[in-house]
Design a protein around this motif. Structure first.
Motif, PDB file in Angstrom:
ATOM      1  N   THR A   1       9.069  97.637  54.875  1.00  0.00           N
ATOM      2  CA  THR A   1       7.949  97.958  53.985  1.00  0.00           C
ATOM      3  C   THR A   1       8.035  99.382  53.438  1.00  0.00           C
ATOM      4  OG1 THR A   1       6.592  96.411  55.218  1.00  0.00           O
ATOM      5  CG2 THR A   1       5.425  97.981  53.844  1.00  0.00           C
TER       6      THR A   1
ATOM      7  N   GLU B   1       7.977 100.387  49.505  1.00  0.00           N
ATOM      8  CA  GLU B   1       6.954 101.261  48.909  1.00  0.00           C
ATOM      9  C   GLU B   1       7.588 102.451  48.194  1.00  0.00           C
ATOM     10  OE1 GLU B   1       4.299 102.033  52.170  1.00  0.00           O
ATOM     11  OE2 GLU B   1       3.288 100.078  51.950  1.00  0.00           O
TER      12      GLU B   1
ATOM     13  N   ALA C   1       7.382 103.289  44.206  1.00  0.00           N
ATOM     14  CA  ALA C   1       6.906 104.619  43.792  1.00  0.00           C
ATOM     15  C   ALA C   1       7.922 105.294  42.882  1.00  0.00           C
ATOM     16  CB  ALA C   1       6.624 105.472  45.023  1.00  0.00           C
TER      17      ALA C   1
ATOM     18  N   VAL D   1       1.996  90.717  47.192  1.00  0.00           N
ATOM     19  CA  VAL D   1       2.801  91.582  48.056  1.00  0.00           C
ATOM     20  C   VAL D   1       2.831  90.940  49.436  1.00  0.00           C
ATOM     21  CG1 VAL D   1       3.103  93.891  49.018  1.00  0.00           C
ATOM     22  CG2 VAL D   1       2.108  93.627  46.743  1.00  0.00           C
TER      23      VAL D   1
END
Lengths: 395, 395
Positions: free
Chosen positions: A281, A285, A289, A313
């Motif tokens: 995860t 992420e 980003a 998600v």
């Protein structure tokens, strides 16, 4: 019935003769034809079929109540997908049952063959739609608010398939799934043996990127006067590829919608869907980003706007190690590997059902394509492995 | 009838209340409604309307034969286009005729108001379809082979509009166009006076870029194993923008079609249309070559294929300087400027008809967008200028 003839029968349904691919969105005529084929096969075997409010099916061999061991997969496909993704698990399940019955095996618990609807999400944009609704992780309200690309609401699609949308919701079928084992074609080149066992499913997100600009005349508008969202999108697609490579992850823009989509007009809006996956995860992420940052910077340069909306998600799924090791034991030390692809097995595992997956080797790694392929010998090894696993779990 | 009330009347037809824009593809219901409005206006004025085999119209004031002076434009639009592009020329023509009649002007040659079909090419992909067929530069055979995005052939579209496709071909209307003057809203910010006169139309090409790759699973396919045509396209879109800036030209990718266009599939094919324009043919050719070179290099890196197909290429149109200078004289030295936009006037000029264009100022330069706008005072100055020009040409 042999795997070979079952396979030949099933894989003739809805094959596009031009591309060799399949387009079986949930509840469409081609998917329904495959589902009816499945029901006919169940009837021919005297299996008792139970269905739930959204159309998931389990066909039972053995006692009519109490939890059992369920195997199976899905019959729907992506747009112009391959023959194996989904159907291989359903056909192998029927072939494994045939094999166990021919051997005179008597299961101590019911054995079920499941076919779960709209796993790919190719029609309503929500992967594992059937299993998510069944498990109660997607509410009936949210599910019924979905529409397909032509604007058809899920409720209407269900009605057109003869299913009453009032029944959509958490499924009683899950109460009877004591254990779930899904056999699936591998979708990368990571499996070098004929059959492997899954360790985990990578976390996975679908994000809608909406790039807003200003429609304008393609011939008369100075390049420096434009607010062209296509440019912001183009840079973002390249950035996604680069960032995924750097992170050892996956990022894909495979779907796009342009307004007004005219040759001689600078677009007013570009909507594009990012499919992003990573081994954990945190990496996922960071990947999102990094892509969003580059897209935002480019939007400032282009004078365009950007909105990023998560559509779905899914966190990492770690399949229970006890069950996994039991399968590895039955299969004489079959290799264990993770996958980047989502599966109904992940939804059921998250719902607390002890779940495992078997993979059949994919020599090219190609999937979601008419060129998807598995050797027949490997498919037969998959049926043998599945039969052995079911025998062990239901002995 | 005043320009203001004619304009209010016409611009109410088919306006999308959500976007404020117009989608009037050739022979669609909204375009037909605008055409019927035009026919009603001609009938109310007692103008004799002549039509040709594809549906181009000229409404005559004055003698029923012999060549005359024709003005007018088109009533179709791009997808979600503005109110002015096309209709301003038709409405201004009617208003100018009303004005001349109110003054008691008696033309020595017939004065015609033309409305030419499918100028934008937004339905059948071929700009100036009506005028090209009329002028014989596009054969009936090629025109009738065109289909719209829904697959409707031109012949069927014509039949649905009550037009016999057997009549498609070079138009007798052109024999009666002694001179053609098209008034049009300017589409860039190049005109700072209320009204200007055209010098030329930039050369313009539409090129279809077909990027071929390999469909694959977005979650499981290693980034380095992919042949993703979306990446080749994305780099090409950025290259087109950069090369156009360097060349002082225009390049736009505003239309794209992706196969299979699924969120979780690497695309098998991306088709994108390049609209490219420059002040001269040499610059346009260099621009296309530079974009194609960068695209080809990137395709090699991505392991994808590229095919570039010209869909339409229009050379520069230099309007005859004698007629142009006559208009400038009538309009007290109105500014002269080129345009990057294609027009039926360019087709008629190429066909040997003495042709001129008047432009009405566009304060924002926005066109092919619901935000397209012209000040009412500038529109009124346009009508006055057009009336003065017609009076001079038909005195």
């Amino acid at each position: 019935m042999s795997f070979e003839s079952l396979w030949a029968d099933q894989s003739a349904i809805g094959r596009n003769p031009e591309t060799g691919g399949y387009t079986r969105g949930g509840w469409t005529p081609t998917e329904r034809e495959a589902t009816h084929w499945f029901l006919d096969q169940c009837a021919a075997r005297g299996l008792a079929v139970e269905s739930d409010g959204i159309g998931n099916l389990i066909a039972w061999w053995g006692a009519s109540d109490g939890p059992g061991v369920v195997t199976g997969s899905h019959l729907d496909s992506v747009i112009d997908g391959g023959a194996f993704d989904g159907p291989l698990g359903v056909v192998s399940a029927l072939a494994a049952i045939d094999r166990l019955r021919a051997e005179g095996f008597e299961p101590s618990v019911p054995l079920g063959v499941g076919a779960f609807v709209e796993e790919e999400g190719s029609r309503f944009g929500m992967p594992c739609l059937g299993s998510r609704v069944a498990a109660g992780v997607l509410s009936a309200e949210k599910a019924l608010a979905l529409t397909d690309r032509a604007g058809v609401p899920l409720a209407l699609a269900l009605e057109q398939a003869g299913i009453d949308p009032a029944g959509v919701g958490p499924s009683p079928l899950l109460q009877r799934m004591g254990t779930f084992v899904e056999l699936h074609v591998e979708q990368g080149r990571g499996l070098t043996a004929p059959v492997g066992v899954a360790s985990s499913i990578w976390p996975h997100g679908r994000f809608r990127f909406t790039f807003g600009g200003e429609a304008n005349h393609a011939g008369t508008t100075l390049m420096e006067d434009r607010h062209d969202p296509m440019l912001t999108y183009a840079m973002t697609a390249l950035a996604a590829n680069k960032q995924a490579r750097l992170a050892g992850a996956r990022a894909t823009f495979g779907r796009i919608s342009v307004e007004p989509n005219g040759t001689n007009a600078v677009p007013s809006q570009v909507t594009a869907w990012l499919d992003a996956r990573a081994a954990d995860t945190a990496t996922l992420e960071l990947l999102l980003a990094a892509i969003t940052k580059q897209a935002t910077e480019r939007a400032e340069r282009d004078g365009t706007t950007l909105e990023v909306t998560p559509e779905s998600v899914s966190p990492i799924v770690n399949f229970p190690t006890g069950l996994r090791d039991r399968l590895v034991g039955v299969l004489d030390g079959a290799p264990v590997l993770p996958t980047g692809a989502g599966h109904d097995a992940g939804v059921f595992s998250d719902a607390g059902i002890p779940t495992a997956m078997l993979f059949v080797r994919n020599p090219t790694g190609i999937s979601h394509s008419p060129a998807e392929y598995a050797e027949q010998d490997d498919c037969l090894a998959g049926v043998e492995a599945l039969a052995a696993v079911l025998k062990d779990l239901a002995k």
